[in-house]
Write a protein that holds these residues in place. Structure first.
Motif, PDB file in Angstrom:
ATOM      1  N   GLN A  72      20.892  24.393 -15.424  1.00  0.00           N
ATOM      2  CA  GLN A  72      21.535  25.584 -15.989  1.00  0.00           C
ATOM      3  C   GLN A  72      21.948  26.502 -14.844  1.00  0.00           C
ATOM      4  O   GLN A  72      23.099  26.898 -14.762  1.00  0.00           O
ATOM      5  CB  GLN A  72      20.575  26.321 -16.915  1.00  0.00           C
ATOM      6  CG  GLN A  72      20.190  25.554 -18.147  1.00  0.00           C
ATOM      7  CD  GLN A  72      21.170  25.763 -19.265  1.00  0.00           C
ATOM      8  OE1 GLN A  72      21.669  26.859 -19.457  1.00  0.00           O
ATOM      9  NE2 GLN A  72      21.456  24.712 -20.007  1.00  0.00           N
ATOM     10  N   THR A  73      20.961  26.839 -14.011  1.00  0.00           N
ATOM     11  CA  THR A  73      21.215  27.714 -12.858  1.00  0.00           C
ATOM     12  C   THR A  73      20.375  27.254 -11.666  1.00  0.00           C
ATOM     13  O   THR A  73      19.351  26.586 -11.832  1.00  0.00           O
ATOM     14  CB  THR A  73      20.844  29.185 -13.152  1.00  0.00           C
ATOM     15  OG1 THR A  73      19.456  29.268 -13.463  1.00  0.00           O
ATOM     16  CG2 THR A  73      21.682  29.767 -14.270  1.00  0.00           C
ATOM     17  N   ASP A  75      18.790  29.151  -8.237  1.00  0.00           N
ATOM     18  CA  ASP A  75      18.539  30.365  -7.465  1.00  0.00           C
ATOM     19  C   ASP A  75      18.334  29.918  -6.033  1.00  0.00           C
ATOM     20  O   ASP A  75      17.474  29.073  -5.768  1.00  0.00           O
ATOM     21  CB  ASP A  75      17.285  31.069  -8.002  1.00  0.00           C
ATOM     22  CG  ASP A  75      17.009  32.373  -7.295  1.00  0.00           C
ATOM     23  OD1 ASP A  75      17.849  33.280  -7.413  1.00  0.00           O
ATOM     24  OD2 ASP A  75      15.954  32.479  -6.635  1.00  0.00           O
ATOM     25  N   THR A  92      20.696  34.652  -4.317  1.00  0.00           N
ATOM     26  CA  THR A  92      21.688  34.726  -5.379  1.00  0.00           C
ATOM     27  C   THR A  92      21.430  33.605  -6.367  1.00  0.00           C
ATOM     28  O   THR A  92      20.758  32.625  -6.048  1.00  0.00           O
ATOM     29  CB  THR A  92      23.124  34.647  -4.816  1.00  0.00           C
ATOM     30  OG1 THR A  92      24.047  35.014  -5.824  1.00  0.00           O
ATOM     31  CG2 THR A  92      23.448  33.274  -4.276  1.00  0.00           C
ATOM     32  N   THR A  93      21.965  33.744  -7.561  1.00  0.00           N
ATOM     33  CA  THR A  93      21.849  32.715  -8.593  1.00  0.00           C
ATOM     34  C   THR A  93      23.240  32.206  -8.921  1.00  0.00           C
ATOM     35  O   THR A  93      24.167  32.997  -9.105  1.00  0.00           O
ATOM     36  CB  THR A  93      21.183  33.287  -9.858  1.00  0.00           C
ATOM     37  OG1 THR A  93      19.883  33.767  -9.503  1.00  0.00           O
ATOM     38  CG2 THR A  93      21.058  32.232 -10.942  1.00  0.00           C
ATOM     39  N   VAL A  94      23.389  30.889  -8.973  1.00  0.00           N
ATOM     40  CA  VAL A  94      24.669  30.272  -9.324  1.00  0.00           C
ATOM     41  C   VAL A  94      24.454  29.352 -10.516  1.00  0.00           C
ATOM     42  O   VAL A  94      23.360  28.858 -10.745  1.00  0.00           O
ATOM     43  CB  VAL A  94      25.273  29.479  -8.137  1.00  0.00           C
ATOM     44  CG1 VAL A  94      25.598  30.398  -6.979  1.00  0.00           C
ATOM     45  CG2 VAL A  94      24.356  28.367  -7.680  1.00  0.00           C
ATOM     46  N   THR A  95      25.526  29.135 -11.269  1.00  0.00           N
ATOM     47  CA  THR A  95      25.465  28.201 -12.387  1.00  0.00           C
ATOM     48  C   THR A  95      25.736  26.799 -11.868  1.00  0.00           C
ATOM     49  O   THR A  95      26.254  26.619 -10.761  1.00  0.00           O
ATOM     50  CB  THR A  95      26.512  28.552 -13.458  1.00  0.00           C
ATOM     51  OG1 THR A  95      27.815  28.409 -12.880  1.00  0.00           O
ATOM     52  CG2 THR A  95      26.322  29.969 -13.975  1.00  0.00           C
ATOM     53  N   GLN A  98      29.171  26.126 -10.490  1.00  0.00           N
ATOM     54  CA  GLN A  98      29.558  26.667  -9.192  1.00  0.00           C
ATOM     55  C   GLN A  98      29.151  25.774  -8.029  1.00  0.00           C
ATOM     56  O   GLN A  98      29.542  26.029  -6.898  1.00  0.00           O
ATOM     57  CB  GLN A  98      28.939  28.058  -8.995  1.00  0.00           C
ATOM     58  CG  GLN A  98      29.535  29.123  -9.877  1.00  0.00           C
ATOM     59  CD  GLN A  98      28.823  30.453  -9.687  1.00  0.00           C
ATOM     60  OE1 GLN A  98      27.637  30.584  -9.980  1.00  0.00           O
ATOM     61  NE2 GLN A  98      29.548  31.417  -9.187  1.00  0.00           N
ATOM     62  N   ASN A 152      16.650  26.135 -12.939  1.00  0.00           N
ATOM     63  CA  ASN A 152      16.354  26.327 -14.356  1.00  0.00           C
ATOM     64  C   ASN A 152      17.069  25.205 -15.089  1.00  0.00           C
ATOM     65  O   ASN A 152      18.294  25.109 -15.042  1.00  0.00           O
ATOM     66  CB  ASN A 152      16.858  27.694 -14.821  1.00  0.00           C
ATOM     67  CG  ASN A 152      16.651  27.918 -16.298  1.00  0.00           C
ATOM     68  OD1 ASN A 152      16.548  26.992 -17.089  1.00  0.00           O
ATOM     69  ND2 ASN A 152      16.598  29.180 -16.678  1.00  0.00           N
ATOM     70  N   ASN A 157      11.446  25.404 -15.352  1.00  0.00           N
ATOM     71  CA  ASN A 157      11.848  25.823 -14.011  1.00  0.00           C
ATOM     72  C   ASN A 157      11.038  25.041 -12.986  1.00  0.00           C
ATOM     73  O   ASN A 157       9.882  24.708 -13.231  1.00  0.00           O
ATOM     74  CB  ASN A 157      11.580  27.316 -13.799  1.00  0.00           C
ATOM     75  CG  ASN A 157      12.409  28.166 -14.719  1.00  0.00           C
ATOM     76  OD1 ASN A 157      13.622  28.101 -14.715  1.00  0.00           O
ATOM     77  ND2 ASN A 157      11.743  28.961 -15.542  1.00  0.00           N
TER      78      ASN A 157
END
Length: 186
Positions: A72-73, A75, A92-95, A98, A152, A157
């Protein structure tokens, strides 16, 4: 049951220290393979530079990793090797969309880290135009960092980092001089 759960948690911690991590519910796993920057010494070691050619520099960083299962993401953050603390400015958090896929479940996350006082970046800009690797001479080592990732899966997680793998730590120098530019992308 509690002993079994403790064993799973303990195993996850051991794997994460080796650059590998897995979701406790089996929904995903990952490992980091390399951390690269736009600056490299003649020895082949990638480094970060606070100042390049007497000017404040940014350092582009690429984290190479693979994941299996749901994402999902992710970090991502740079964590100093002398402390286990994060600062929210350094992550930072990316999907999943990305992430730049490089084949066979492997990905590259490229970002620009702007230097601040000390050795960690002030901010992270995800997916900039990739820089070319520059060969540099460096002096005045200020510290070092590694990449830490947390995934995630949507149901769980898990985390892993580059601290204890070859090419997983980046030394930071206060002064670097560019000797040449290669055709190699970060």
């Amino acid at each position: 049951m509690k002993k079994m759960l403790l064993g799973v948690v303990g195993l996850s911690a051991v794997l994460a220290s080796c650059g590998v991590g897995g979701a406790p519910d089996g929904s995903g796993s990952g490992r980091v393979s390399e951390v690269r920057t736009e600056y490299r010494l003649a020895s082949g070691q990638f480094v970060a530079c606070d100042n390049v050619n007497n000017m404040t520099a940014t350092t582009q960083v690429s984290v190479y990793f693979s994941v299996a299962g749901n994402v999902q993401t992710v970090d991502v953050g740079l964590r100093g090797n002398t402390t286990s603390q994060y600062d929210n400015n350094y992550r930072t958090t990316v999907t999943g969309q990305q992430l730049a896929a490089i084949g066979n479940g492997s990905y590259r996350l490229t970002f620009t880290a702007n230097p601040a006082s000390g050795f960690l970046p002030q901010s992270i800009t995800v997916n900039p135009v990739r820089a070319k690797v520059k060969l540099v001479s460096a002096s005045n080592k200020a510290g070092s960092f590694h990449a830490a990732l947390a995934v995630n899966t949507g149901t769980a997680n898990y985390s892993f980092n580059s601290r204890f793998i070859p090419n997983g730590n980046v030394d930071v120098y206060t002064t670097c001089t560019v000797l040449s530019t290669t055709n190699e992308d970060v």
